[in-house]
Design a protein around this motif. Structure first.
Motif, mmCIF file in Angstrom:
data_model
loop_
_atom_site.group_PDB
_atom_site.id
_atom_site.type_symbol
_atom_site.label_atom_id
_atom_site.label_comp_id
_atom_site.label_asym_id
_atom_site.label_seq_id
_atom_site.Cartn_x
_atom_site.Cartn_y
_atom_site.Cartn_z
ATOM 1 N N LYS A 152 24.730 -1.708 -7.718
ATOM 2 C CA LYS A 152 23.997 -1.959 -8.976
ATOM 3 C C LYS A 152 24.787 -2.916 -9.886
ATOM 4 O O LYS A 152 24.261 -3.933 -10.332
ATOM 5 N N SER A 153 26.036 -2.555 -10.153
ATOM 6 C CA SER A 153 26.826 -3.396 -11.070
ATOM 7 C C SER A 153 27.052 -4.780 -10.471
ATOM 8 O O SER A 153 27.129 -5.772 -11.201
ATOM 9 N N THR A 154 27.127 -4.853 -9.147
ATOM 10 C CA THR A 154 27.328 -6.155 -8.503
ATOM 11 C C THR A 154 26.063 -7.014 -8.653
ATOM 12 O O THR A 154 26.145 -8.222 -8.866
ATOM 13 N N ARG A 166 35.880 -3.708 -7.574
ATOM 14 C CA ARG A 166 35.162 -2.433 -7.693
ATOM 15 C C ARG A 166 35.612 -1.657 -8.930
ATOM 16 O O ARG A 166 36.784 -1.363 -9.091
ATOM 17 N N LEU A 167 34.655 -1.355 -9.774
ATOM 18 C CA LEU A 167 34.902 -0.515 -10.936
ATOM 19 C C LEU A 167 33.696 0.397 -11.097
ATOM 20 O O LEU A 167 32.583 -0.067 -11.370
ATOM 21 N N LYS A 168 33.933 1.661 -10.888
ATOM 22 C CA LYS A 168 32.829 2.629 -10.911
ATOM 23 C C LYS A 168 32.256 2.776 -12.327
ATOM 24 O O LYS A 168 33.022 2.812 -13.300
ATOM 25 N N THR A 169 30.935 2.871 -12.436
ATOM 26 C CA THR A 169 30.289 2.963 -13.750
ATOM 27 C C THR A 169 30.076 4.415 -14.162
ATOM 28 O O THR A 169 29.681 5.240 -13.345
ATOM 29 N N LEU A 170 30.316 4.666 -15.427
ATOM 30 C CA LEU A 170 29.986 5.975 -16.010
ATOM 31 C C LEU A 170 28.865 5.757 -17.013
ATOM 32 O O LEU A 170 28.865 4.757 -17.710
ATOM 33 N N TYR A 200 19.594 -2.461 -17.567
ATOM 34 C CA TYR A 200 20.243 -1.165 -17.765
ATOM 35 C C TYR A 200 20.938 -0.784 -16.465
ATOM 36 O O TYR A 200 20.285 -0.592 -15.431
ATOM 37 N N ASP A 201 22.270 -0.726 -16.529
ATOM 38 C CA ASP A 201 23.084 -0.412 -15.339
ATOM 39 C C ASP A 201 23.571 1.027 -15.478
ATOM 40 O O ASP A 201 24.191 1.380 -16.485
ATOM 41 N N VAL A 202 23.267 1.848 -14.484
ATOM 42 C CA VAL A 202 23.616 3.273 -14.604
ATOM 43 C C VAL A 202 24.739 3.629 -13.632
ATOM 44 O O VAL A 202 24.966 2.938 -12.648
ATOM 45 N N GLY A 203 25.420 4.716 -13.930
ATOM 46 C CA GLY A 203 26.388 5.273 -12.981
ATOM 47 C C GLY A 203 25.589 6.008 -11.909
ATOM 48 O O GLY A 203 24.675 6.773 -12.219
HETATM 49 MG MG LIG Z 1 28.289 0.462 -11.244
#
Ligand SMILES: [Mg+2]
Ligand SMILES: Nc1nc2c(ncn2[C@@H]2O[C@H](COP(=O)(O)OP(=O)(O)OP(=O)(O)O)[C@@H](O)[C@H]2O)c(=O)[nH]1
Length: 485
Positions: free
Chosen positions: A78-80, A298-302, A325-328
């Protein structure tokens, strides 16, 4: 007993009425001056009201922003995908963030080394066990020799560097966090960044963490990438990584290390944020990440974060606001997604089909592919999203291809696949059909099935897909707003 209150005593009680009342002993001249003052004040007030009404009317006529929600399990991409959108619409701003991503890439490398160093300790303990205690102590267990142990000792300071870098990220702007509290799970290093033993660093993306590493571009239009990094920063781990680079490369390529990792079932090449095959580049002095490296960091989303961008349709020359909207994706985050469901124009769902032989980090009893199918079922059947378009990314096709090439059998993990051929075309066609059938059956009303095979770390291919999505959404949105026929 009821009490009578006269109007006069009410005025006396109301300080505003009392303040607005004319003075009790006003001369005719004072009366005239006061009336003129009040008339002028009213005129100003009326003009302000008219201006406000005009602005409100104008805002009503402005097209609404296109809202897009990115959903999918953790590590689905998602974040990518969001980074690709940023690269597409705000390349300048994206590139100005190189210094921040450089720090995350350093963290990714340090995490990989922590895993290797821990694996060596485990191997040491295993060889110390009596020969008949269990299979780990069999003579075939790879043993670190003295050279490898010396190498390990020389690299131990990397663990302190990782801790220091994590602490640095942890001391950021904690105030922001009070508005986005996170569910408690595991000891917090901070509210923004946290790392549980051996686990990934996580970021609350609502926080402006990037600013900790970015230098002020000084208002320059073109931003020299070398200027993005503060080379005089005494806390920068770059020089130490550079000094230890040869040892790091020696450790990573050491045959015994590879054998130990194999034996422990650790496949670092398949983990997110893997940079060990490029150690020479990423530990070089004055290393600045490329766009490709940033996409792989890589950085995990909260939590959930909002990103606003302006996208232009070059053929029509029209620009619109897009809000992403980017979710964890961690399972514990799913309840946080729901408040965003009722106001979206489109949902992009990421399903990493390469994960057919992998389990969820948060629950080793659940395979990633069935989890993606379950997630897809629950979102396409959700009533709050029934008027929303879905776009499915069957992601990480590059990793799927690598697994098939290495001989891993899809059917060993997906029995329903049966005796179909173990090749890309057949597997992706099969998976596409699975997701399409779920949509047909679970959707509250008929929908078009938009599906793309993606590798979102491939910038060129992803730009092509995102261009198409942008055009469709813009056209659809303009129609909705009755701006085109
Ligand atoms: Mg993410
Ligand atoms: N090889 C490959 N790697 C990918 C692909 N998509 C994402 N990745 C990598 O997978 C890792 C995880 O991607 P993210 O975008 O952080 O995943 P996410 O869905 O945001 O995960 P959470 O924030 O935990 O919910 C990153 O290191 C990405 O670079 C892909 O298509 N191919």
């Amino acid at each position: 007993m009821p009490v009578r209150v006269s109007m006069r005593s009410l005025d006396e009680l109301d300080p505003i009425a009392a303040a607005l009342a004319p003075p009790s002993h006003e001369s005719p001249q004072e009366h005239q001056e006061r009336t003129l003052r009040e008339r002028a004040a009213k005129q100003v007030s009326d003009e302000i009201d008219a201006q406000l009404a005009k602005e409100k009317q104008h805002a009503k006529r402005l097209p609404k922003p296109v809202k897009i929600l990115l959903l999918g399990q953790s590590e689905s991409g998602k974040s990518t995908t969001l980074k690709n959108f940023q690269l597409m619409c705000e390349p300048q701003a994206f590139r100005a963030e190189r210094a921040s991503w450089r720090a995350i890439i350093h963290l990714n490398i340090l995490r990989s080394f922590r895993i290797i160093l821990d694996a060596l300790v485990l191997a040491l303990n295993a060889v110390d066990l009596p020969p008949d205690s269990d299979s780990d102590s069999s003579p075939s267990y790879p043993r670190p020799d003295t050279e490898l142990l010396a190498l390990r000792t020389r690299l131990l300071p990397l663990l302190d560097v990782e801790d220091a870098l994590t602490r640095r990220l942890a001391t950021l702007d904690v105030d922001h966090l009070h508005t986005t509290p996170e569910p408690a799970r595991g000891p917090l290093i901070s509210n923004i960044f946290r790392r549980r033993a051996g686990k990934e660093i996580e970021v609350n993306s609502a926080v402006a963490w990037k600013s900790a590493f970015m230098r002020d571009p000084g208002g320059r239009e073109s931003f020299d990438t070398q200027n993005a990094v503060d080379w005089d920063d005494t806390e920068d781990p770059g020089p130490l990584l550079h000094a230890r680079s040869e040892d790091m490369q020696r450790l990573w390529t050491h045959p015994t290390v590879r054998a130990i990792l194999d034996r422990q079932g650790i496949r670092l090449q398949e983990t997110s944020g893997f940079f060990l095959d490029e150690l020479e580049v990423v530990t070089s002095l004055r290393y600045v990440p490329t766009d490709g490296h940033i996409l792989r960091a890589r950085l995990k989303t909260l939590g959930v974060s909002e990103h606003r961008m302006r996208l232009t349709d070059p053929t029509r020359g029209i620009t619109r606001e897009f809000w992403f909207y980017d979710v964890g994706g961690h399972r514990s985050m799913v309840p946080k997604w729901v408040p965003y469901f009722d106001d979206m124009d489109a949902v992009i769902v990421l399903a990493p089909i390469s994960g057919f032989d992998q389990v969820l980090e948060e629950d080793p009893n659940i395979y990633r592919l069935p989890d993606s199918l379950e997630l897809w079922t629950s979102v396409v059947s959700n009533k709050l999203l029934q008027k929303t378009d879905f776009i499915l990314f069957l992601n990480k096709v590059d990793i799927l291809q690598a697994k098939i090439t290495s001989g891993i059998q899809f059917a060993d993990y997906v029995p329903s696949y049966g005796r179909r051929p173990n090749d890309m075309d057949s597997i992706t066609r099969y998976m596409r059909k699975q997701f399409m059938n779920i949509m047909k059956q679970a959707s509250p009303s008929p929908r078009i099935f938009y599906c793309h095979l993606t590798n979102v770390i491939d910038i060129k291919a992803t730009t092509y897909v995102l261009d198409g999505i942008r055009d469709v959404l813009m056209r659809f949105h303009l129609k909705e707003s009755r701006l085109i026929a």
